[in-house]
Design an enzyme around this catalytic site. Structure first.
Site, PDB file in Angstrom:
ATOM      1  N   ARG A 152      64.347  17.602  28.967  1.00 57.02           N
ATOM      2  CA  ARG A 152      66.238  17.303  29.193  1.00 57.02           C
ATOM      3  C   ARG A 152      65.996  15.975  29.217  1.00 57.02           C
ATOM      4  O   ARG A 152      67.124  15.196  28.713  1.00 57.02           O
ATOM      5  CB  ARG A 152      66.737  17.718  30.326  1.00 57.02           C
ATOM      6  CG  ARG A 152      68.023  17.272  30.257  1.00 57.02           C
ATOM      7  CD  ARG A 152      68.962  17.759  31.564  1.00 57.02           C
ATOM      8  NE  ARG A 152      69.285  19.139  31.708  1.00 57.02           N
ATOM      9  CZ  ARG A 152      69.805  20.278  32.572  1.00 57.02           C
ATOM     10  NH1 ARG A 152      68.608  19.386  33.547  1.00 57.02           N
ATOM     11  NH2 ARG A 152      69.862  20.724  32.547  1.00 57.02           N
ATOM     12  N   VAL A 159      74.784  20.881  25.171  1.00 61.78           N
ATOM     13  CA  VAL A 159      73.467  21.883  24.989  1.00 61.78           C
ATOM     14  C   VAL A 159      73.179  21.529  26.241  1.00 61.78           C
ATOM     15  O   VAL A 159      72.749  20.062  26.427  1.00 61.78           O
ATOM     16  CB  VAL A 159      72.609  21.845  23.837  1.00 61.78           C
ATOM     17  CG1 VAL A 159      73.515  22.428  22.428  1.00 61.78           C
ATOM     18  CG2 VAL A 159      72.227  20.208  23.789  1.00 61.78           C
ATOM     19  N   GLU A 160      71.806  22.470  27.027  1.00 61.61           N
ATOM     20  CA  GLU A 160      70.725  22.145  28.123  1.00 61.61           C
ATOM     21  C   GLU A 160      71.861  22.231  29.232  1.00 61.61           C
ATOM     22  O   GLU A 160      71.782  19.988  29.482  1.00 61.61           O
ATOM     23  CB  GLU A 160      69.662  21.075  27.482  1.00 61.61           C
ATOM     24  CG  GLU A 160      69.057  21.960  26.660  1.00 61.61           C
ATOM     25  CD  GLU A 160      67.469  20.996  26.804  1.00 61.61           C
ATOM     26  OE1 GLU A 160      67.772  20.524  27.320  1.00 61.61           O
ATOM     27  OE2 GLU A 160      66.770  21.142  25.401  1.00 61.61           O
ATOM     28  N   GLY A 161      73.201  21.687  28.970  1.00 60.94           N
ATOM     29  CA  GLY A 161      74.074  22.163  30.528  1.00 60.94           C
ATOM     30  C   GLY A 161      74.983  20.989  30.041  1.00 60.94           C
ATOM     31  O   GLY A 161      75.112  19.993  29.808  1.00 60.94           O
TER      32      GLY A 161
END
Length: 814
Positions: free
Chosen positions: A374, A496-498
């Site tokens: 991330r 995306v990704e949180g």
């Protein structure tokens, strides 16, 4: 004299807190001070008695523990917020780096500037100059997005041949083993050309089978998969998100049950897996599927608990029953992304990453690796896109003229153009600094959330600003459009990704309050372990910490930070002092918020959001100052430094003011306001004058502008509209003095159009020579190419009919 002695005592007490003198030494100093005042006849010497009665219990551990720490300990255990297993694993995973200093109220700027600036190795530089440059040349983003909905086969083959998917894989397995810094540089360069290209390369080098195998895989798994992944023989994907559980990964309904079953003709210990995943990048073409699911062992065949928890396994997609191939269509940025499903599929227990001993350890594995991925992939992709857009928009603003002047000289254009330039500088600083920490071995979970949120958010805002500036040029799709696909695809990185709303409101401060705080995490551990002795030591360190930050907040607010230490005396000196003040403010606000709101702070998302905003702005400002120092403190870069830090200071102070205006306990809010803003608010957003200076940087070639766009693909190739705009900018600037001289000779203010025709006429009149005429003609060709947009035959825009899946008819009950 009595009044003066009281004031002096208060000042002494404040100084002890301000400089964080130990409790024992502070007690001795206060006793000595009181004795001295008594001897001088200013106070009664008998005041030593009550003072000693107060101080002695604080310094005698058994007495302090029984009278103070034990009751507080019992109360703390009652109000400590409940924490799920996934939350605990998320907090325990990863490490704290520079964000920890910012959270503690007294940043060590020398430590920041001593972090070594990464240097590219000869191999890494050759990769950027060779294969990455060639991959950029091969990419035609309009063809990729409009015609193919995929990378062309020759580009896929090139990426595999040159091991683009193996940047994180160690050399012993055939990978490139590049540093986090060079990974970021590669992704930034690719994203300036094609978002699909950057995503395709970034995801396998982020959270996925390669990363998980290297950290947790068995030797057999590593030796089998990693060389195949490095060669591109295997295409990996990782499936976590389910329709029922997006951001709340702990709630995934996908299951695995440990059991015996038949595998290749033999009875073996394995798992029966059922899953339904969506939004999985590379899933449609993957050959190996990383899968997260909840594993249970009802018959205790593994010898442990029945409910083992989230587990990660590697499943070859050729396994019977694995469903892949269908695709999602994300916002006309059609990277390979789609669903995957499986129903009651039996696989051996050895498919668990790390083998059976790692059953139930999946969430910890994911969080530890996710903080690295991330922190690199998404911030780098957003940053690279904005850097290229900044150069292209600046060039366009200079080339495009309305009312006989470049639109970039209009104040209405300068405002968004300055934001684009400032954000490009800030984002690159932030995205680079986190790679320093990762290269030092850190896994900064909180910092990766900060960088993910702010780079993707600022990236989206910058793209919107660029669209406002370019107008029709940005709207009309085609090979000459450098902006529209980035504009369409910006929400993807936000999501995306949180998802960014979740990241900002829950993750940054939600994790930061516990992980970055010098004492809270250890206090919670002491409470869980019922360890009063450890809690006693931590409690009084914590009290001193709060006292110090209270005094520092008030004093630095009163003096506007003028007395605080800075590492430099140049034009950035005051910024360090302001950040010292804000760091103390954040530490005080955090402690008071946790004390007053207790476990309910977890649900007070708008309060935690604002506290997280302050921490984030402190990081962004410090990243700007670190970048300025690392790059040699070029005076020409100061407008960007001023813009980046002033913007951060203003936003941080605004967040604190908003928090205090909405703090539920109004008495506490009033006291905090007096401590933090004793003379009111002071920070202003970047001024119009500063915006003008920053916007001007983007519109003419200069060293500062080159540093904004460092590392981007700027070759004026056929399918690179950014590079062609850069060439056009140089051509137009070369023609401008010739055009002005002709206007002066003719006594007319001629428009900057039809330069080829103007060149012929001026050459015929002897006003210019052939070389100058050629410069004008070249500038006209470049100018028209820059301002014109694409058009198409009607049938070229049509698509094939989409074949929808057949709906299963419901059988009516008889």
């Amino acid at each position: 004299m009595m009044i003066l002695s009281i004031i002096a005592t208060v000042v002494l007490l404040g100084a002890l807190f301000y400089h964080r003198v130990s409790l024992f030494l502070s007690s001795l100093i206060l006793l000595a001070w009181t004795a001295a005042l008594g001897v001088a006849g200013l106070w009664s010497i008998w005041l030593l008695v009550p003072l000693a009665i107060i101080l002695v219990p604080f310094n005698l551990t058994p007495m302090r523990k029984s009278m103070i720490s034990a009751p507080v300990f019992r109360g703390f255990r009652k109000v400590m917020p409940p924490m799920s297993r996934t939350e605990k694993e998320a907090i325990d995973a990863g490490t704290t780096w520079w964000e920890g200093d910012l959270f503690q109220g007294k940043p060590d700027w020398k430590k920041l500037h001593n972090y070594p600036q990464p240097q590219l190795t000869a191999e890494e530089q050759a990769f950027l100059d060779g294969p990455v440059e060639e991959a950029c040349r091969m990419a035609n983003d309009f063809q990729i997005t409009h015609e193919l909905a995929d990378l062309p086969p020759e580009l896929w083959a090139y990426l595999k041949e040159h091991r683009f998917f193996a940047m994180i894989i160690k050399k012993e397995y055939g990978g490139l083993e590049f540093s986090a810094y060079v990974q970021s540089r590669v992704l930034q360069k690719l994203s300036g050309v094609s978002g699909i290209l950057a995503i395709t390369v970034g995801v396998p080098n982020s959270l996925g089978p390669g990363e998980l195998l290297q950290h947790y895989g068995t030797e057999e798994q590593k030796n089998h998969y990693l060389p195949r992944l490095a060669r591109g023989q295997e295409i990996p994907c990782f499936a976590l998100t389910s329709p029922e559980a997006g951001s709340d990964a702990g709630a995934i309904p996908d299951t695995g049950v440990v059991c015996m079953g038949e595998w290749q003709g033999q009875q073996v210990l394995g798992m029966r897996l059922t899953w339904n995943k969506r939004y999985i990048t590379l899933a449609p073409i993957a050959t190996v599927l990383g899968l997260a699911f909840k594993l249970s062992d009802p018959d205790r065949l593994l010898g442990g608990e029945e409910e083992l928890g989230i587990t990660c396994a590697l499943i070859p997609t050729s396994t019977p029953g694995v469903e892949i191939g269908r695709r999602h269509f994300p916002l006309n940025v059609p990277f390979q992304n789609g669903p995957t499903r499986g129903n009651d599929i039996f696989v051996p227990i050895d498919y668990i990453i790390g083998g059976p001993k790692m059953a139930g350890q999946g969430w910890r594995m994911l969080v530890e690796c996710l903080s690295v991925g991330r922190g690199i992939t998404l911030p780098s992709n957003s940053t690279g896109g904005v850097k290229s857009v900044a150069l292209a928009t600046g060039a366009y603003a200079h080339i495009r003229r309305q009312f006989k002047i470049s639109i970039g000289k209009m104040e209405g254009i300068e405002e968004p153009l300055a934001r684009i330039a400032g954000n490009a500088y800030v984002m690159d600083a932030a995205a680079s600094l986190i790679t320093y920490g990762i290269m030092l071995g850190e896994k900064p979970a909180v910092l990766s959330a900060i960088v993910k949120y702010h780079c993707t958010h600022r990236g989206q805002q910058s793209i919107i600003d660029a669209m406002d500036i370019t107008g029709g040029k940005g709207i009309m799709l085609g090979e000459s459009n450098f902006l529209a696909r980035a504009y369409q695809g910006a929400p993807i990185a936000i999501t995306v990704e949180g998802a960014n709303i979740l990241t900002r409101s829950m993750m940054i401060f939600g994790q930061g309050a516990i992980r970055c705080h010098p004492y809270v995490l250890e206090e919670m551990a002491a409470a869980q372990n019922n360890d009063v002795n450890a809690f006693d030591k931590l409690l009084f360190k914590h009290i001193g910490h709060v006292g110090s930050n209270t005094v520092r907040s008030f004093w630095l607010g009163l003096t506007r930070g003028l007395t605080s230490h800075t590492p430099t005396g140049d034009a950035t000196k005051r910024y360090y002092q302001h950040l010292n003040r804000l760091s103390a403010n954040l530490a005080l606000l955090s402690d008071v918020s946790m004390a007053v709101l207790g476990g309910s702070l977890k649900r007070r998302e708008r309060i935690s959001t604002r506290l997280g905003d302050v921490l984030s702005q402190l990081y962004l400002a410090s990243a700007v100052l670190k970048r300025y120092d690392d790059e040699g403190r070029h005076e020409a870069d100061l407008p960007l430094v001023h813009w980046g830090v002033q913007d951060a200071l203003y936003r941080a102070e605004q967040a604190m003011d908003d928090l205090l205006q909405n703090f539920p306990n109004r008495v506490v809010a009033g006291l905090l306001t007096a401590m933090i803003f004793p003379t009111g608010r002071h920070y202003l957003a970047p001024s119009d004058k500063l915006d003008h200076a920053v916007a001007k940087i983007l519109q003419v070639p200069n060293a500062t502008r080159s540093r904004i766009g460092r590392g981007q693909y700027l070759t004026p190739a056929e399918h690179n509209p950014v590079g062609l705009l850069e060439e056009a900018l140089r051509d137009v600037i070369a023609a401008d003095p010739i055009h002005q001289r002709i206007c002066k000779e003719l006594g007319k203010n001629l428009p900057f159009t039809r330069l080829d025709e103007l060149a012929r006429n001026a050459l015929a009149k002897g006003l210019i020579d052939k070389d100058e005429a050629a410069i004008l003609a070249k500038a006209e060709e470049s100018r028209l190419r820059s301002i014109n947009v694409d058009d198409f035959e009607p049938e070229a825009l049509a698509t094939k009919p989409v074949k929808l899946p057949e709906k299963v008819r419901k059988v009516e009950a008889a």
